[in-house]
Design a protein around this motif. Structure first.
Motif, PDB file in Angstrom:
ATOM      1  N   PHE A 219       0.847  -1.206   0.000  1.00  0.00           N
ATOM      2  CA  PHE A 219       0.000   0.000   0.000  1.00  0.00           C
ATOM      3  C   PHE A 219       0.877   1.250   0.000  1.00  0.00           C
ATOM      4  O   PHE A 219       0.562   2.242  -0.648  1.00  0.00           O
ATOM      5  N   LEU A 220       2.018   1.164   0.723  1.00  0.00           N
ATOM      6  CA  LEU A 220       2.929   2.321   0.779  1.00  0.00           C
ATOM      7  C   LEU A 220       3.474   2.687  -0.599  1.00  0.00           C
ATOM      8  O   LEU A 220       3.829   3.832  -0.850  1.00  0.00           O
ATOM      9  N   LYS A 221       3.530   1.702  -1.500  1.00  0.00           N
ATOM     10  CA  LYS A 221       4.049   1.973  -2.843  1.00  0.00           C
ATOM     11  C   LYS A 221       3.005   2.614  -3.754  1.00  0.00           C
ATOM     12  O   LYS A 221       3.325   3.111  -4.832  1.00  0.00           O
ATOM     13  N   MET A 222       1.741   2.540  -3.361  1.00  0.00           N
ATOM     14  CA  MET A 222       0.669   3.099  -4.212  1.00  0.00           C
ATOM     15  C   MET A 222       0.631   4.625  -4.089  1.00  0.00           C
ATOM     16  O   MET A 222       1.134   5.202  -3.132  1.00  0.00           O
ATOM     17  N   LYS A 223      -0.012   5.250  -5.096  1.00  0.00           N
ATOM     18  CA  LYS A 223      -0.201   6.707  -5.009  1.00  0.00           C
ATOM     19  C   LYS A 223      -1.149   7.010  -3.843  1.00  0.00           C
ATOM     20  O   LYS A 223      -2.090   6.244  -3.601  1.00  0.00           O
ATOM     21  N   GLU A 239      -6.255  -7.464   5.670  1.00  0.00           N
ATOM     22  CA  GLU A 239      -7.308  -6.480   5.950  1.00  0.00           C
ATOM     23  C   GLU A 239      -6.885  -5.470   7.029  1.00  0.00           C
ATOM     24  O   GLU A 239      -7.216  -4.280   6.934  1.00  0.00           O
ATOM     25  N   ASN A 240      -6.138  -5.948   8.043  1.00  0.00           N
ATOM     26  CA  ASN A 240      -5.680  -5.004   9.077  1.00  0.00           C
ATOM     27  C   ASN A 240      -4.750  -3.959   8.478  1.00  0.00           C
ATOM     28  O   ASN A 240      -4.814  -2.778   8.812  1.00  0.00           O
ATOM     29  N   ASP A 241      -3.896  -4.407   7.553  1.00  0.00           N
ATOM     30  CA  ASP A 241      -2.976  -3.465   6.894  1.00  0.00           C
ATOM     31  C   ASP A 241      -3.752  -2.474   6.027  1.00  0.00           C
ATOM     32  O   ASP A 241      -3.411  -1.292   5.949  1.00  0.00           O
ATOM     33  N   LEU A 242      -4.800  -2.965   5.375  1.00  0.00           N
ATOM     34  CA  LEU A 242      -5.618  -2.059   4.549  1.00  0.00           C
ATOM     35  C   LEU A 242      -6.270  -0.990   5.433  1.00  0.00           C
ATOM     36  O   LEU A 242      -6.261   0.207   5.099  1.00  0.00           O
ATOM     37  N   ILE A 243      -6.812  -1.433   6.564  1.00  0.00           N
ATOM     38  CA  ILE A 243      -7.471  -0.480   7.471  1.00  0.00           C
ATOM     39  C   ILE A 243      -6.460   0.580   7.937  1.00  0.00           C
ATOM     40  O   ILE A 243      -6.746   1.778   7.937  1.00  0.00           O
ATOM     41  N   LYS A 244      -5.259   0.105   8.259  1.00  0.00           N
ATOM     42  CA  LYS A 244      -4.193   1.026   8.693  1.00  0.00           C
ATOM     43  C   LYS A 244      -3.824   1.996   7.551  1.00  0.00           C
ATOM     44  O   LYS A 244      -3.688   3.200   7.761  1.00  0.00           O
ATOM     45  N   ALA A 245      -3.729   1.460   6.345  1.00  0.00           N
ATOM     46  CA  ALA A 245      -3.358   2.305   5.194  1.00  0.00           C
ATOM     47  C   ALA A 245      -4.440   3.351   4.931  1.00  0.00           C
ATOM     48  O   ALA A 245      -4.143   4.508   4.599  1.00  0.00           O
ATOM     49  N   LEU A 246      -5.693   2.975   5.108  1.00  0.00           N
ATOM     50  CA  LEU A 246      -6.791   3.936   4.894  1.00  0.00           C
ATOM     51  C   LEU A 246      -6.806   4.969   6.019  1.00  0.00           C
ATOM     52  O   LEU A 246      -6.949   6.171   5.775  1.00  0.00           O
ATOM     53  N   ASP A 247      -6.617   4.492   7.246  1.00  0.00           N
ATOM     54  CA  ASP A 247      -6.579   5.403   8.401  1.00  0.00           C
ATOM     55  C   ASP A 247      -5.460   6.423   8.257  1.00  0.00           C
ATOM     56  O   ASP A 247      -5.624   7.602   8.571  1.00  0.00           O
ATOM     57  N   ASN A 248      -4.302   5.953   7.799  1.00  0.00           N
ATOM     58  CA  ASN A 248      -3.131   6.829   7.676  1.00  0.00           C
ATOM     59  C   ASN A 248      -3.093   7.583   6.353  1.00  0.00           C
ATOM     60  O   ASN A 248      -2.070   8.194   6.029  1.00  0.00           O
ATOM     61  N   LYS A 249      -4.161   7.471   5.584  1.00  0.00           N
ATOM     62  CA  LYS A 249      -4.275   8.167   4.289  1.00  0.00           C
ATOM     63  C   LYS A 249      -3.127   7.808   3.331  1.00  0.00           C
ATOM     64  O   LYS A 249      -2.642   8.647   2.557  1.00  0.00           O
ATOM     65  N   ILE A 250      -2.695   6.571   3.402  1.00  0.00           N
ATOM     66  CA  ILE A 250      -1.657   6.072   2.495  1.00  0.00           C
ATOM     67  C   ILE A 250      -2.253   5.884   1.106  1.00  0.00           C
ATOM     68  O   ILE A 250      -1.584   6.066   0.086  1.00  0.00           O
ATOM     69  N   THR A 271     -16.483  -0.649   7.554  1.00  0.00           N
ATOM     70  CA  THR A 271     -17.874  -0.211   7.339  1.00  0.00           C
ATOM     71  C   THR A 271     -18.100   1.219   7.847  1.00  0.00           C
ATOM     72  O   THR A 271     -19.151   1.798   7.621  1.00  0.00           O
ATOM     73  N   LYS A 272     -17.114   1.748   8.574  1.00  0.00           N
ATOM     74  CA  LYS A 272     -17.289   3.100   9.147  1.00  0.00           C
ATOM     75  C   LYS A 272     -16.619   4.167   8.281  1.00  0.00           C
ATOM     76  O   LYS A 272     -16.640   5.335   8.617  1.00  0.00           O
ATOM     77  N   MET A 273     -15.965   3.745   7.207  1.00  0.00           N
ATOM     78  CA  MET A 273     -15.179   4.708   6.430  1.00  0.00           C
ATOM     79  C   MET A 273     -15.949   5.165   5.191  1.00  0.00           C
ATOM     80  O   MET A 273     -16.423   4.335   4.416  1.00  0.00           O
ATOM     81  N   ASP A 274     -16.023   6.475   4.994  1.00  0.00           N
ATOM     82  CA  ASP A 274     -16.743   7.006   3.823  1.00  0.00           C
ATOM     83  C   ASP A 274     -16.027   6.713   2.515  1.00  0.00           C
ATOM     84  O   ASP A 274     -16.655   6.702   1.455  1.00  0.00           O
ATOM     85  N   ASN A 275     -14.713   6.523   2.608  1.00  0.00           N
ATOM     86  CA  ASN A 275     -13.942   6.277   1.373  1.00  0.00           C
ATOM     87  C   ASN A 275     -13.818   4.775   1.076  1.00  0.00           C
ATOM     88  O   ASN A 275     -12.885   4.349   0.387  1.00  0.00           O
ATOM     89  N   VAL A 276     -14.753   3.988   1.625  1.00  0.00           N
ATOM     90  CA  VAL A 276     -14.758   2.542   1.373  1.00  0.00           C
ATOM     91  C   VAL A 276     -16.165   2.120   0.991  1.00  0.00           C
ATOM     92  O   VAL A 276     -17.146   2.563   1.600  1.00  0.00           O
ATOM     93  N   ILE A 277     -16.253   1.297  -0.046  1.00  0.00           N
ATOM     94  CA  ILE A 277     -17.548   0.685  -0.370  1.00  0.00           C
ATOM     95  C   ILE A 277     -17.425  -0.803  -0.079  1.00  0.00           C
ATOM     96  O   ILE A 277     -16.440  -1.440  -0.469  1.00  0.00           O
ATOM     97  N   VAL A 278     -18.408  -1.349   0.614  1.00  0.00           N
ATOM     98  CA  VAL A 278     -18.408  -2.794   0.867  1.00  0.00           C
ATOM     99  C   VAL A 278     -19.703  -3.390   0.304  1.00  0.00           C
ATOM    100  O   VAL A 278     -20.786  -2.851   0.527  1.00  0.00           O
ATOM    101  N   THR A 279     -19.564  -4.482  -0.431  1.00  0.00           N
ATOM    102  CA  THR A 279     -20.746  -5.209  -0.910  1.00  0.00           C
ATOM    103  C   THR A 279     -20.554  -6.687  -0.551  1.00  0.00           C
ATOM    104  O   THR A 279     -19.427  -7.171  -0.447  1.00  0.00           O
ATOM    105  N   PRO A 280     -21.662  -7.411  -0.340  1.00  0.00           N
ATOM    106  CA  PRO A 280     -21.564  -8.764   0.205  1.00  0.00           C
ATOM    107  C   PRO A 280     -21.320  -9.870  -0.830  1.00  0.00           C
ATOM    108  O   PRO A 280     -22.212 -10.670  -1.115  1.00  0.00           O
ATOM    109  N   HIS A 281     -20.141  -9.925  -1.363  1.00  0.00           N
ATOM    110  CA  HIS A 281     -19.710 -10.979  -2.307  1.00  0.00           C
ATOM    111  C   HIS A 281     -20.758 -11.200  -3.410  1.00  0.00           C
ATOM    112  O   HIS A 281     -21.324 -12.287  -3.540  1.00  0.00           O
TER     113      HIS A 281
END
Ligand code: DGY
Length: 318
Positions: A219-223, A239-250, A271-281
Protein backbone atom coordinates in the motif's frame (compact mmCIF):
# COMPACT_ATOMS: atom_id res chain seq x y z
CA UNK A 1 -30.08 -55.30 -6.97
CA UNK A 2 -29.53 -52.08 -8.96
CA UNK A 3 -26.83 -49.82 -7.51
CA UNK A 4 -28.04 -46.22 -7.39
CA UNK A 5 -25.34 -43.58 -7.06
CA UNK A 6 -25.80 -40.99 -4.31
CA UNK A 7 -25.44 -37.26 -4.70
CA UNK A 8 -25.35 -34.70 -1.87
CA UNK A 9 -26.28 -31.08 -2.58
CA UNK A 10 -25.50 -28.53 0.12
CA UNK A 11 -27.61 -25.63 -1.20
CA UNK A 12 -30.74 -25.38 -3.34
CA UNK A 13 -29.76 -24.02 -6.73
CA UNK A 14 -31.59 -21.73 -9.16
CA UNK A 15 -33.33 -23.39 -12.10
CA UNK A 16 -34.67 -26.92 -12.44
CA UNK A 17 -31.42 -28.67 -13.19
CA UNK A 18 -31.43 -30.70 -9.98
CA UNK A 19 -35.00 -31.92 -10.61
CA UNK A 20 -33.94 -33.19 -13.98
CA UNK A 21 -31.41 -35.58 -12.48
CA UNK A 22 -32.70 -39.08 -13.05
CA UNK A 23 -31.33 -42.45 -11.94
CA UNK A 24 -29.46 -41.03 -8.95
CA UNK A 25 -30.43 -40.60 -5.33
CA UNK A 26 -30.24 -36.86 -4.72
CA UNK A 27 -30.19 -35.57 -1.15
CA UNK A 28 -30.46 -31.82 -0.62
CA UNK A 29 -29.40 -30.44 2.77
CA UNK A 30 -32.40 -29.31 4.83
CA UNK A 31 -32.05 -25.56 5.36
CA UNK A 32 -32.08 -25.84 9.14
CA UNK A 33 -29.07 -28.18 9.22
CA UNK A 34 -25.49 -26.98 9.46
CA UNK A 35 -23.80 -27.68 6.15
CA UNK A 36 -20.53 -28.98 7.60
CA UNK A 37 -22.20 -31.38 10.04
CA UNK A 38 -24.66 -32.55 7.40
CA UNK A 39 -21.85 -33.33 4.97
CA UNK A 40 -19.88 -35.16 7.67
CA UNK A 41 -22.92 -37.25 8.54
CA UNK A 42 -23.77 -38.11 4.95
CA UNK A 43 -20.59 -38.18 2.90
CA UNK A 44 -19.48 -41.75 3.75
CA UNK A 45 -21.35 -43.43 0.89
CA UNK A 46 -21.87 -40.42 -1.43
CA UNK A 47 -20.59 -40.71 -5.01
CA UNK A 48 -20.87 -37.03 -5.81
CA UNK A 49 -21.22 -33.79 -3.89
CA UNK A 50 -22.40 -30.45 -5.23
CA UNK A 51 -21.18 -27.70 -2.94
CA UNK A 52 -20.68 -23.93 -2.85
CA UNK A 53 -17.75 -21.76 -1.85
CA UNK A 54 -19.00 -21.66 1.75
CA UNK A 55 -18.48 -25.42 2.18
CA UNK A 56 -14.98 -26.25 3.36
CA UNK A 57 -13.86 -29.56 1.94
CA UNK A 58 -10.69 -30.46 3.80
CA UNK A 59 -8.74 -33.65 4.52
CA UNK A 60 -10.87 -34.47 7.52
CA UNK A 61 -14.11 -34.58 5.58
CA UNK A 62 -12.51 -36.29 2.59
CA UNK A 63 -11.25 -39.06 4.88
CA UNK A 64 -14.88 -39.88 5.72
CA UNK A 65 -15.75 -40.30 2.05
CA UNK A 66 -15.46 -43.91 0.93
CA UNK A 67 -17.10 -43.77 -2.52
CA UNK A 68 -16.62 -40.18 -3.60
CA UNK A 69 -15.92 -39.74 -7.31
CA UNK A 70 -16.54 -36.04 -7.82
CA UNK A 71 -16.72 -32.72 -6.00
CA UNK A 72 -18.61 -30.20 -8.12
CA UNK A 73 -18.34 -26.68 -6.79
CA UNK A 74 -20.88 -24.03 -7.74
CA UNK A 75 -18.12 -21.41 -8.06
CA UNK A 76 -15.08 -20.60 -10.12
CA UNK A 77 -12.88 -20.35 -7.00
CA UNK A 78 -11.83 -23.59 -5.34
CA UNK A 79 -9.74 -22.38 -2.42
CA UNK A 80 -12.34 -23.94 -0.08
CA UNK A 81 -11.40 -27.42 -1.33
CA UNK A 82 -8.21 -29.36 -0.58
CA UNK A 83 -7.90 -30.13 -4.29
CA UNK A 84 -4.45 -31.72 -4.00
CA UNK A 85 -5.67 -34.20 -1.43
CA UNK A 86 -8.89 -34.92 -3.35
CA UNK A 87 -6.94 -35.61 -6.55
CA UNK A 88 -4.50 -37.82 -4.64
CA UNK A 89 -7.49 -39.93 -3.58
CA UNK A 90 -8.76 -40.13 -7.16
CA UNK A 91 -11.64 -37.74 -6.51
CA UNK A 92 -12.25 -35.39 -9.42
CA UNK A 93 -12.99 -31.70 -8.87
CA UNK A 94 -15.01 -29.41 -11.15
CA UNK A 95 -15.92 -25.72 -11.09
CA UNK A 96 -17.92 -23.12 -13.05
CA UNK A 97 -15.58 -20.66 -14.79
CA UNK A 98 -16.40 -18.54 -17.87
CA UNK A 99 -20.15 -18.27 -17.26
CA UNK A 100 -19.52 -15.78 -14.46
CA UNK A 101 -16.68 -13.78 -15.97
CA UNK A 102 -18.76 -10.92 -17.39
CA UNK A 103 -21.04 -10.45 -14.42
CA UNK A 104 -18.06 -10.45 -12.04
CA UNK A 105 -16.12 -7.96 -14.17
CA UNK A 106 -19.25 -5.77 -14.43
CA UNK A 107 -19.45 -5.75 -10.63
CA UNK A 108 -15.77 -4.94 -10.11
CA UNK A 109 -15.83 -2.23 -12.75
CA UNK A 110 -19.04 -0.86 -11.25
CA UNK A 111 -17.46 -0.75 -7.80
CA UNK A 112 -14.51 1.14 -9.24
CA UNK A 113 -16.77 3.81 -10.71
CA UNK A 114 -18.88 3.90 -7.56
CA UNK A 115 -15.91 4.55 -5.24
CA UNK A 116 -14.34 7.06 -7.63
CA UNK A 117 -17.56 9.04 -8.06
CA UNK A 118 -18.73 8.69 -4.45
CA UNK A 119 -21.99 7.06 -5.50
CA UNK A 120 -22.73 5.34 -2.19
CA UNK A 121 -21.72 8.40 -0.15
CA UNK A 122 -24.03 10.57 -2.25
CA UNK A 123 -26.91 8.14 -1.87
CA UNK A 124 -26.43 8.07 1.94
CA UNK A 125 -26.29 11.87 2.05
CA UNK A 126 -29.72 12.20 0.47
CA UNK A 127 -31.29 9.38 2.48
CA UNK A 128 -29.99 10.99 5.71
CA UNK A 129 -31.50 14.31 4.63
CA UNK A 130 -28.06 15.93 4.55
CA UNK A 131 -28.18 17.40 1.02
CA UNK A 132 -28.55 20.90 2.30
CA UNK A 133 -26.36 23.11 0.18
CA UNK A 134 -27.60 22.14 -3.28
CA UNK A 135 -25.21 22.25 -6.25
CA UNK A 136 -22.00 24.21 -5.97
CA UNK A 137 -18.65 23.96 -7.76
CA UNK A 138 -16.74 22.13 -5.04
CA UNK A 139 -19.56 19.85 -3.92
CA UNK A 140 -18.65 16.16 -3.45
CA UNK A 141 -15.91 16.02 -6.01
CA UNK A 142 -14.77 12.59 -7.00
CA UNK A 143 -11.99 11.27 -9.22
CA UNK A 144 -11.99 10.62 -12.98
CA UNK A 145 -12.19 7.06 -14.21
CA UNK A 146 -12.08 7.86 -17.93
CA UNK A 147 -8.49 8.39 -19.00
CA UNK A 148 -7.03 7.23 -15.66
CA UNK A 149 -4.51 4.40 -15.25
CA UNK A 150 -5.89 1.02 -14.31
CA UNK A 151 -3.43 -1.52 -12.92
CA UNK A 152 -4.71 -5.08 -13.08
CA UNK A 153 -3.01 -7.73 -10.94
CA UNK A 154 -3.67 -11.20 -12.41
CA UNK A 155 -4.50 -11.58 -16.09
CA UNK A 156 -6.93 -14.49 -16.13
CA UNK A 157 -10.46 -14.39 -17.49
CA UNK A 158 -11.63 -11.65 -15.15
CA UNK A 159 -8.52 -9.55 -15.69
CA UNK A 160 -9.15 -9.70 -19.44
CA UNK A 161 -12.81 -8.80 -19.01
CA UNK A 162 -11.74 -5.80 -16.93
CA UNK A 163 -9.40 -4.78 -19.74
CA UNK A 164 -12.24 -4.88 -22.28
CA UNK A 165 -14.31 -2.59 -20.13
CA UNK A 166 -11.40 -0.26 -19.34
CA UNK A 167 -10.64 0.26 -23.03
CA UNK A 168 -14.21 1.53 -23.46
CA UNK A 169 -13.39 4.15 -20.84
CA UNK A 170 -10.17 5.16 -22.55
CA UNK A 171 -8.15 4.06 -19.55
CA UNK A 172 -4.41 3.47 -19.76
CA UNK A 173 -4.09 -0.19 -18.82
CA UNK A 174 -1.09 -1.83 -17.23
CA UNK A 175 -0.91 -5.26 -15.66
CA UNK A 176 1.23 -7.52 -13.55
CA UNK A 177 0.91 -11.25 -13.54
CA UNK A 178 3.15 -14.30 -13.07
CA UNK A 179 3.42 -14.56 -16.86
CA UNK A 180 3.10 -12.16 -19.78
CA UNK A 181 -0.10 -12.44 -21.80
CA UNK A 182 -1.02 -11.46 -25.32
CA UNK A 183 -3.34 -8.63 -24.28
CA UNK A 184 -3.78 -4.98 -25.15
CA UNK A 185 -2.07 -3.65 -22.01
CA UNK A 186 1.48 -2.98 -20.91
CA UNK A 187 3.16 -5.64 -18.79
CA UNK A 188 4.99 -3.97 -15.90
CA UNK A 189 6.70 -4.99 -12.69
CA UNK A 190 4.58 -5.09 -9.57
CA UNK A 191 6.34 -2.03 -8.14
CA UNK A 192 5.74 -0.04 -11.32
CA UNK A 193 2.08 -1.04 -11.33
CA UNK A 194 1.63 0.04 -7.72
CA UNK A 195 3.45 3.33 -8.31
CA UNK A 196 1.63 4.30 -11.50
CA UNK A 197 -1.96 3.10 -11.08
CA UNK A 198 -4.86 5.33 -10.15
CA UNK A 199 -6.90 2.16 -9.60
CA UNK A 200 -5.42 -1.19 -8.62
CA UNK A 201 -7.83 -4.05 -9.40
CA UNK A 202 -7.04 -7.42 -7.82
CA UNK A 203 -7.99 -10.14 -10.29
CA UNK A 204 -5.72 -13.01 -9.27
CA UNK A 205 -6.73 -16.37 -7.79
CA UNK A 206 -6.43 -16.89 -4.08
CA UNK A 207 -3.89 -19.52 -3.07
CA UNK A 208 -0.90 -19.93 -0.72
CA UNK A 209 1.18 -17.60 -2.88
CA UNK A 210 -1.39 -14.81 -2.98
CA UNK A 211 -2.36 -14.98 0.70
CA UNK A 212 -2.11 -11.40 2.06
CA UNK A 213 -0.56 -10.35 -1.26
CA UNK A 214 -1.50 -6.74 -0.56
CA UNK A 215 0.11 -5.71 2.71
CA UNK A 216 1.17 -2.42 4.25
CA UNK A 217 4.45 -2.28 2.32
CA UNK A 218 2.58 -2.61 -0.97
CA UNK A 219 0.00 0.00 0.00
CA UNK A 220 2.93 2.32 0.78
CA UNK A 221 4.05 1.97 -2.84
CA UNK A 222 0.67 3.10 -4.21
CA UNK A 223 -0.20 6.71 -5.01
CA UNK A 224 -1.87 8.54 -2.14
CA UNK A 225 -4.66 9.36 -4.58
CA UNK A 226 -5.19 5.73 -5.67
CA UNK A 227 -7.96 3.25 -4.96
CA UNK A 228 -7.81 -0.50 -4.42
CA UNK A 229 -10.61 -2.66 -5.83
CA UNK A 230 -11.08 -6.29 -4.79
CA UNK A 231 -13.59 -8.77 -6.21
CA UNK A 232 -11.55 -11.98 -6.04
CA UNK A 233 -11.07 -13.31 -2.50
CA UNK A 234 -10.76 -11.25 0.69
CA UNK A 235 -7.63 -13.03 1.85
CA UNK A 236 -5.50 -11.61 -0.97
CA UNK A 237 -5.48 -8.45 1.16
CA UNK A 238 -4.18 -8.21 4.69
CA UNK A 239 -7.31 -6.48 5.95
CA UNK A 240 -5.68 -5.00 9.08
CA UNK A 241 -2.98 -3.46 6.89
CA UNK A 242 -5.62 -2.06 4.55
CA UNK A 243 -7.47 -0.48 7.47
CA UNK A 244 -4.19 1.03 8.69
CA UNK A 245 -3.36 2.31 5.19
CA UNK A 246 -6.79 3.94 4.89
CA UNK A 247 -6.58 5.40 8.40
CA UNK A 248 -3.13 6.83 7.68
CA UNK A 249 -4.28 8.17 4.29
CA UNK A 250 -1.66 6.07 2.50
CA UNK A 251 -4.25 5.40 -0.23
CA UNK A 252 -7.45 7.23 -1.06
CA UNK A 253 -10.07 4.51 -0.85
CA UNK A 254 -11.18 0.95 -1.39
CA UNK A 255 -14.08 -0.86 -3.02
CA UNK A 256 -14.45 -4.39 -1.72
CA UNK A 257 -16.83 -7.19 -2.62
CA UNK A 258 -14.93 -9.86 -0.67
CA UNK A 259 -13.44 -10.03 2.82
CA UNK A 260 -11.03 -12.03 4.94
CA UNK A 261 -13.95 -13.37 6.91
CA UNK A 262 -17.46 -13.52 5.44
CA UNK A 263 -20.07 -12.42 6.28
CA UNK A 264 -18.38 -9.13 7.19
CA UNK A 265 -19.40 -7.90 10.60
CA UNK A 266 -20.93 -4.41 10.63
CA UNK A 267 -18.53 -3.52 13.46
CA UNK A 268 -15.57 -3.93 11.09
CA UNK A 269 -13.80 -0.54 10.80
CA UNK A 270 -14.12 -0.74 6.99
CA UNK A 271 -17.87 -0.21 7.34
CA UNK A 272 -17.29 3.10 9.15
CA UNK A 273 -15.18 4.71 6.43
CA UNK A 274 -16.74 7.01 3.82
CA UNK A 275 -13.94 6.28 1.37
CA UNK A 276 -14.76 2.54 1.37
CA UNK A 277 -17.55 0.68 -0.37
CA UNK A 278 -18.41 -2.79 0.87
CA UNK A 279 -20.75 -5.21 -0.91
CA UNK A 280 -21.56 -8.76 0.20
CA UNK A 281 -19.71 -10.98 -2.31
CA UNK A 282 -22.04 -10.18 -5.20
CA UNK A 283 -19.60 -10.67 -8.10
CA UNK A 284 -21.56 -13.41 -9.86
CA UNK A 285 -24.92 -12.56 -8.32
CA UNK A 286 -27.20 -12.02 -11.30
CA UNK A 287 -30.22 -14.15 -12.15
CA UNK A 288 -28.75 -15.08 -15.52
CA UNK A 289 -25.26 -15.96 -14.25
CA UNK A 290 -26.40 -17.97 -11.25
CA UNK A 291 -28.69 -19.98 -13.53
CA UNK A 292 -25.80 -20.74 -15.90
CA UNK A 293 -23.60 -21.71 -12.95
CA UNK A 294 -26.29 -24.16 -11.80
CA UNK A 295 -26.43 -25.72 -15.27
CA UNK A 296 -22.65 -26.12 -15.43
CA UNK A 297 -22.27 -27.42 -11.85
CA UNK A 298 -24.98 -30.06 -12.32
CA UNK A 299 -23.70 -31.07 -15.75
CA UNK A 300 -20.11 -31.40 -14.48
CA UNK A 301 -21.30 -33.66 -11.68
CA UNK A 302 -23.57 -35.91 -13.71
CA UNK A 303 -21.11 -36.19 -16.57
CA UNK A 304 -18.40 -37.52 -14.32
CA UNK A 305 -20.75 -39.90 -12.53
CA UNK A 306 -21.91 -41.27 -15.87
CA UNK A 307 -18.46 -41.57 -17.43
CA UNK A 308 -18.61 -38.52 -19.71
CA UNK A 309 -16.12 -35.61 -19.67
CA UNK A 310 -17.33 -32.62 -17.61
CA UNK A 311 -17.54 -29.11 -19.06
CA UNK A 312 -14.79 -27.90 -16.70
CA UNK A 313 -12.42 -29.78 -14.45
CA UNK A 314 -9.53 -28.81 -12.18
CA UNK A 315 -6.91 -31.31 -13.22
CA UNK A 316 -3.95 -30.14 -11.23
CA UNK A 317 -3.00 -27.52 -8.73
CA UNK A 318 0.38 -25.87 -8.20
C1 DGY B 1 -16.75 -17.73 -7.34
O1 DGY B 1 -17.51 -18.40 -8.06
O2 DGY B 1 -15.69 -18.17 -6.92
C2 DGY B 1 -17.18 -16.34 -7.04
O3 DGY B 1 -16.47 -15.81 -5.97
C3 DGY B 1 -18.68 -16.28 -6.78
O4 DGY B 1 -19.08 -14.96 -6.89
Amino acid sequence: MIYVKKILVTHKLPGNYLNEIKNYEVKIRPENENSEKWLLNNIKDANGILITLTDKIDREILNYAENLEVISTYSVGYDHIDVKYALSKGIRVTNTPEVLTDSTADMIFGLMIAIARRVVEGDKLIRNNKWEAGWYPQFMLGTDVSGATLGIIGMGRIGRAMLQRAHGFNMKCIYYSKHRHDVDAEYVSLDELLQKSDYVALCMDYNKETHHFMDYDKFLKMKKSAFIINGTRGKVINENDLIKALDNKIIKGAALDVFESEPLNSENPLTKMDNVIVTPHLGSATVETRDKMAYVAVKNLINILSGVEPIYEIKNIS
